[in-house]
Design an enzyme around this catalytic site. Sequence first.
Site, PDB file in Angstrom:
ATOM      1  N   GLU A 186       0.842  -1.191   0.000  1.00 14.97           N
ATOM      2  CA  GLU A 186       0.000   0.000   0.000  1.00 14.97           C
ATOM      3  C   GLU A 186       0.878   1.241   0.000  1.00 14.97           C
ATOM      4  OE1 GLU A 186      -3.254   0.171   2.793  1.00 14.97           O
ATOM      5  OE2 GLU A 186      -3.183   2.361   2.864  1.00 14.97           O
ATOM      6  N   GLU A 228      -3.762  11.434   1.997  1.00 11.48           N
ATOM      7  CA  GLU A 228      -4.668  10.925   3.023  1.00 11.48           C
ATOM      8  C   GLU A 228      -4.773  11.963   4.138  1.00 11.48           C
ATOM      9  OE1 GLU A 228      -5.585   7.014   5.808  1.00 11.48           O
ATOM     10  OE2 GLU A 228      -3.532   7.375   5.142  1.00 11.48           O
TER      11      GLU A 228
END
Length: 269
Positions: free
Chosen positions: A158, A163
């Site tokens: 990932e 974010e």
Amino acid sequence: MPFDRRTFLAAGTAGLAGAALGGLASNAEAATWETVLDGTFSNYGTLEAAWNYRYPWGSDHNGSARMYASATDHSQVYLEAGGVLVLKATPVPQNEGNSGADPHLPIRYHSGAIHAKQQITVTDQFPGWEVKGEFQAPSTRGTWPAFWLTGATSWPPESDILEFKGDARNWFNTYKNASGAWSNTVVGVNDPGSWHGYRAWITKVNASDVDIHYYLDGNWVGQHRGANFAGKPMWLIVNLQMEGSSGSPGPTTPTYYRARNVYVGRNRA
């Protein structure tokens, strides 16, 4: 010194690519740069040719928003003039039960997500990738926008390029690193709701690992080693999740997350 694609492609003529990239691009002079994804938010035809709606695995993930979108339903995912994608999170008063994904939070929002049909795989043939875009990201408590890569056949790998978790700090994250854990570079962003550029430059450094260089508004902010990323196909996802890691309660009015100029390119060795 962090690399960009110009450094990568030019290094062969100076005899530097082998040293810079572990010998994997010793003939960068013969390499070709390819655009994989660009200009896909100009209309619904280009959007739907390049992207699928919702998550690769369906409508639910790790927050309190359930994703709704299709070729005939643009209530949560739609386009604006100028090539802008909009993801909209709307509070829902009715009880829809809990998310089907861990940690199974109660569904309190309808929202939007898309994922690119083209997967990203770092290999000897494609040892360098650029993934970037410009975003207006919500950052109030309970809002959890993201622009990220995740394993298509396994997890990890990932890489989180954007974010925000309920405040004005962007989390550049990589999982797993050489220690089998997360690497995090957390950077304060002045007014995340204005347009900012977020970018990852990914290069293969040995048989199993990659280096990921992260950039904010064109400025290098950090480098992470991605362990066992090489050869692992990854989905590229843009989504507006809610609550969860961004705190609760979330907003009681609609939340908007905008994207433009999302681009993916790769080096063909």
